[in-house]
Design a protein around this motif. Sequence first.
Motif, PDB file in Angstrom:
ATOM      1  N   ASN A   1      74.414  25.156  80.886  1.00  0.00           N
ATOM      2  CA  ASN A   1      74.099  23.915  80.191  1.00  0.00           C
ATOM      3  C   ASN A   1      75.320  23.348  79.460  1.00  0.00           C
ATOM      4  O   ASN A   1      75.385  22.145  79.189  1.00  0.00           O
ATOM      5  CB  ASN A   1      72.964  24.147  79.197  1.00  0.00           C
ATOM      6  N   GLU A   2      76.281  24.220  79.112  1.00  0.00           N
ATOM      7  CA  GLU A   2      77.457  23.783  78.365  1.00  0.00           C
ATOM      8  C   GLU A   2      78.621  23.383  79.271  1.00  0.00           C
ATOM      9  O   GLU A   2      79.572  22.757  78.818  1.00  0.00           O
ATOM     10  CB  GLU A   2      77.925  24.898  77.424  1.00  0.00           C
ATOM     11  N   ILE A   3      78.552  23.751  80.547  1.00  0.00           N
ATOM     12  CA  ILE A   3      79.643  23.435  81.461  1.00  0.00           C
ATOM     13  C   ILE A   3      79.528  21.972  81.893  1.00  0.00           C
ATOM     14  O   ILE A   3      78.483  21.551  82.393  1.00  0.00           O
ATOM     15  CB  ILE A   3      79.603  24.356  82.695  1.00  0.00           C
ATOM     16  N   PRO A   4      80.572  21.159  81.708  1.00  0.00           N
ATOM     17  CA  PRO A   4      80.497  19.748  82.072  1.00  0.00           C
ATOM     18  C   PRO A   4      80.428  19.543  83.580  1.00  0.00           C
ATOM     19  O   PRO A   4      80.780  20.435  84.372  1.00  0.00           O
ATOM     20  CB  PRO A   4      81.800  19.162  81.501  1.00  0.00           C
ATOM     21  N   ASP A   5      79.943  18.364  83.979  1.00  0.00           N
ATOM     22  CA  ASP A   5      79.884  18.032  85.402  1.00  0.00           C
ATOM     23  C   ASP A   5      81.288  18.015  85.987  1.00  0.00           C
ATOM     24  O   ASP A   5      82.260  17.660  85.325  1.00  0.00           O
ATOM     25  CB  ASP A   5      79.224  16.667  85.604  1.00  0.00           C
ATOM     26  N   GLY A   6      81.371  18.381  87.257  1.00  0.00           N
ATOM     27  CA  GLY A   6      82.670  18.416  87.917  1.00  0.00           C
ATOM     28  C   GLY A   6      82.557  19.153  89.226  1.00  0.00           C
ATOM     29  O   GLY A   6      81.479  19.238  89.826  1.00  0.00           O
TER      30      GLY A   6
ATOM     31  N   PRO B   1      68.314  19.740  88.494  1.00  0.00           N
ATOM     32  CA  PRO B   1      68.922  19.739  87.161  1.00  0.00           C
ATOM     33  C   PRO B   1      67.925  19.442  86.047  1.00  0.00           C
ATOM     34  O   PRO B   1      68.143  19.851  84.903  1.00  0.00           O
ATOM     35  CB  PRO B   1      69.985  18.633  87.260  1.00  0.00           C
ATOM     36  N   TRP B   2      66.826  18.775  86.392  1.00  0.00           N
ATOM     37  CA  TRP B   2      65.805  18.458  85.389  1.00  0.00           C
ATOM     38  C   TRP B   2      65.109  19.708  84.869  1.00  0.00           C
ATOM     39  O   TRP B   2      64.468  19.681  83.814  1.00  0.00           O
ATOM     40  CB  TRP B   2      64.775  17.504  85.987  1.00  0.00           C
ATOM     41  N   LEU B   3      65.253  20.828  85.590  1.00  0.00           N
ATOM     42  CA  LEU B   3      64.623  22.084  85.159  1.00  0.00           C
ATOM     43  C   LEU B   3      65.442  22.822  84.109  1.00  0.00           C
ATOM     44  O   LEU B   3      64.922  23.720  83.440  1.00  0.00           O
ATOM     45  CB  LEU B   3      64.425  23.014  86.364  1.00  0.00           C
TER      46      LEU B   3
ATOM     47  N   ALA C   1      81.231  27.097  89.122  1.00  0.00           N
ATOM     48  CA  ALA C   1      80.874  28.457  89.524  1.00  0.00           C
ATOM     49  C   ALA C   1      81.892  29.465  89.000  1.00  0.00           C
ATOM     50  O   ALA C   1      81.525  30.557  88.542  1.00  0.00           O
ATOM     51  CB  ALA C   1      80.767  28.548  91.047  1.00  0.00           C
ATOM     52  N   ALA C   2      83.179  29.086  89.046  1.00  0.00           N
ATOM     53  CA  ALA C   2      84.225  29.985  88.549  1.00  0.00           C
ATOM     54  C   ALA C   2      84.086  30.203  87.044  1.00  0.00           C
ATOM     55  O   ALA C   2      84.214  31.332  86.555  1.00  0.00           O
ATOM     56  CB  ALA C   2      85.602  29.413  88.869  1.00  0.00           C
TER      57      ALA C   2
END
Length: 318
Positions: free
Chosen positions: A161-166, A90-92, A172-173
Amino acid sequence: MSGLIALLDDVAALTRIAAASLDDVAGMATKAGTKAAGVIIDDAAVTPKYVTGLDPKRELPIIWKIARASFFNKLVILLPVAMLLRYYAPWLLVPLLMIGGLYLCFEGAEKIYHVLRPHKDAHVEADMSVGDPVQLEKRRVKGAIKTDFILSAEIMTITLNEIPDGSIWLQAAALAVVAVAITALVYGVVGLIVKMDDAGAWLALNGRTGVGRKLGKGLVYGMPHLLTVLSTVGTAAMLWVGGSILVHGVHDLGWHAPYDLIHGVAVSIAGSNGFGVWAVTALADGIIGLAVGLLLIPIVTRVLSPILASVTGTKAAH
């Protein structure tokens, strides 16, 4: 009977969960898709040039070839790579996003520089040297697919980058929804644009009323102006999005001064007006994007292009 009622209750609960998941996917996709607006507009503005000068009967088949490759690029190649990066590196994401931002700044600034100081386009000259229409079509499609891959990678990175963690499946969807929706939107619009002049010509010649014939002539004469407007809006959006990506990127990496300065100026000018704050911020991001892009032009054209040309064995563009 009680077992049946319990089963129906479980089915109803699963249905509610599925509906909530679909709402989450739609919400994430909508929010993420709007962030990629600059790339989307530019994609719609750039693609029609790949069918210019070819047989009108081949326009829609060519666009379908490019669209099909775009679906493949996004869903089969870029989506799995994006998800792997999200969970294993994720750091990339921020550095990759900033590289894409630099690309957008360069492309936008180069278009403005080309208008202010017109110069030869090596790709156009190469196309003119191809006499066989079949080979010209293959060259155009190949070039369009390469351009689409770059823009698709940027769209997918911005979206991710805009999709929140979850849940990985929800992410993916959401990414897949954005990929399909954007590709369908871009190439659907492109298909309408490239056939608009044909429809106008038919109306101008075969319209049963004077209004219809005038509408046809308006479509024919308006096409170049529409493409100019699309190109202008796309260029401005690229600079805005590219500059915004860079400002937010350095902010995420720990250099907060540019972000804080722009936000402070926007609030001091627009106050509590949300749209005003956004407009001032977008203008500042666009100015930064233009400045960075202009600085990149000599680096890319005089340093990177000759290196790439020597590696690929092609003639560098100047």
